[in-house]
Enzyme design. Structure first.
Site, PDB file in Angstrom:
ATOM      1  N   HIS A  55      -7.384  -4.811   9.882  1.00 21.19           N
ATOM      2  CA  HIS A  55      -7.062  -4.596   8.465  1.00 21.19           C
ATOM      3  C   HIS A  55      -5.777  -5.320   8.077  1.00 21.19           C
ATOM      4  CE1 HIS A  55      -4.636  -0.575   9.152  1.00 21.19           C
ATOM      5  NE2 HIS A  55      -3.815  -1.582   9.150  1.00 21.19           N
TER       6      HIS A  55
ATOM      7  N   ASP B 180       0.825  -1.204   0.000  1.00 19.05           N
ATOM      8  CA  ASP B 180       0.000   0.000   0.000  1.00 19.05           C
ATOM      9  C   ASP B 180       0.859   1.253   0.000  1.00 19.05           C
ATOM     10  OD1 ASP B 180       0.924  -0.496   2.572  1.00 19.05           O
ATOM     11  OD2 ASP B 180      -1.051  -0.876   3.402  1.00 19.05           O
TER      12      ASP B 180
ATOM     13  N   ASN C  42      -7.576  -2.849  14.004  1.00 14.85           N
ATOM     14  CA  ASN C  42      -8.979  -3.070  13.607  1.00 14.85           C
ATOM     15  C   ASN C  42      -9.127  -4.276  12.682  1.00 14.85           C
ATOM     16  OD1 ASN C  42      -7.888  -2.151  11.235  1.00 14.85           O
ATOM     17  ND2 ASN C  42      -9.235  -0.376  11.000  1.00 14.85           N
TER      18      ASN C  42
ATOM     19  N   GLU D  76      -9.678  -1.935   5.002  1.00  9.82           N
ATOM     20  CA  GLU D  76     -10.312  -1.634   6.284  1.00  9.82           C
ATOM     21  C   GLU D  76     -11.551  -2.519   6.489  1.00  9.82           C
ATOM     22  OE1 GLU D  76      -8.563   0.011   8.172  1.00  9.82           O
ATOM     23  OE2 GLU D  76      -8.053   2.033   7.530  1.00  9.82           O
TER      24      GLU D  76
HETATM   25  C1  F6R Z   1       1.372  -1.319   5.951  1.00  8.28           C
HETATM   26  C2  F6R Z   1       0.291  -2.294   6.117  1.00  8.28           C
HETATM   27  C3  F6R Z   1      -0.547  -2.249   7.337  1.00  8.28           C
HETATM   28  C4  F6R Z   1       0.276  -2.578   8.604  1.00  8.28           C
HETATM   29  C5  F6R Z   1      -0.601  -2.563   9.848  1.00  8.28           C
HETATM   30  C6  F6R Z   1       0.208  -2.804  11.099  1.00  8.28           C
HETATM   31  O1  F6R Z   1       2.031  -1.502   4.733  1.00  8.28           O
HETATM   32  O2  F6R Z   1       0.079  -3.092   5.243  1.00  8.28           O
HETATM   33  O3  F6R Z   1      -1.604  -3.168   7.221  1.00  8.28           O
HETATM   34  O4  F6R Z   1       0.863  -3.831   8.448  1.00  8.28           O
HETATM   35  O5  F6R Z   1      -1.264  -1.331   9.943  1.00  8.28           O
HETATM   36  O6  F6R Z   1       1.091  -1.726  11.274  1.00  8.28           O
HETATM   37  P1  F6R Z   1       2.184  -1.711  12.443  1.00  8.28           P
HETATM   38  O7  F6R Z   1       3.190  -2.758  12.069  1.00  8.28           O
HETATM   39  O8  F6R Z   1       2.764  -0.335  12.394  1.00  8.28           O
HETATM   40  O9  F6R Z   1       1.467  -2.038  13.696  1.00  8.28           O
END
Ligand code: F6R
Length: 222
Positions: free
Chosen positions: A125, A62, A123, A130
């Site tokens: 995701h 992303d 959440n 989301e």
């Molecule tokens: C970012 C991504 C997100 C993160 C998720 C956890 O490229 O794909 O889904 O993996 O938000 O983020 P952290 O590791 O910062 O807790």
């Protein structure tokens, strides 16, 4: 139901997943990579191992809808933590872009993704899919949830600076990878992880779709 492998600490989480990535880097592979705080140790470990990335193609999960040169963009994150510290060819590093169909074509051209590394949001995701995202979704522009904006504000000067939109691979796109590894760091993720891995497979919990994949490994440390 997916088995969750519990590791002793963050170092072990990073080195265990680095072993999996290293095995893949010995072949001409296509990798899907995450950003965020969870994979920082993994990238550090991979850089220290001085691997040959010259034949590797990467696709990031992303990117915010923002200038890719902004210091908080995922382009900048990847350059700083991995790409600029290995011999990977910049042309082999891909980020979701518009038109999103061309991005998907690039990803699937020749052969499927060999290995997709994921993190999970508080959440549920995965990438920026989301809660409520369709299980059939492909790469597209999405609105970030308030929860994600709040969670990710720690990377920005203020919450107002967090972009409200992003481009993300879809859930179907992710599921087409041959192998998926989910990295989870921190007790605050344990409840959502259990719901996603052992609960109902439902679009309000995007990561629950992983239960339908036949080659998923989940690594957790608190
Ligand atoms: C970012 C991504 C997100 C993160 C998720 C956890 O490229 O794909 O889904 O993996 O938000 O983020 P952290 O590791 O910062 O807790």
């Amino acid at each position: 139901m997916i088995n969750i492998r519990v590791l002793k600490n963050y170092n072990e989480l990073s080195s265990t997943v680095a072993d999996i990535v290293e095995a893949q880097i010995k072949e001409q592979s296509k990798l899907v990579l995450p950003t965020g705080s969870t994979p920082l140790g993994l990238y550090k470990e991979l850089v220290n191992r001085k691997l040959d990335w010259s034949l590797i193609l990467t696709f990031n999960l992303d990117e915010y809808l923002m200038n890719p040169d902004h210091p908080c963009s995922y382009h900048s994150y990847m350059k700083k933590n991995l790409f600029d510290r290995t011999n990977i060819y910049p042309d082999n590093c891909h980020f979701p872009f518009r038109p999103t169909l061309s991005f998907e074509d690039k990803m699937t051209l020749g052969r499927r993704i060999d290995l997709c590394i994921l993190g999970i949001g508080t959440n549920g995701h995965i990438a920026f899919n989301e809660p409520g995202s369709s299980f059939k979704s492909r790469t597209r522009v999405v609105n970030l949830s308030l929860q994600t904006i709040q969670d990710n504000s720690r990377f920005f000067d203020s919450i107002e600076d967090v972009p409200k939109q992003a481009i993300t691979m879809g859930l179907r796109t992710i599921m087409e990878s041959k192998k998926i590894v989910l990295m989870v760091n921190g007790k605050h993720k344990l409840t959502i992880l259990n719901v996603a891995m052992n609960g109902e497979i439902i679009e309000t919990v995007p990561a629950s779709i992983l239960q339908r994949h036949n080659n998923v490994e989940v690594y957790y440390c608190d």
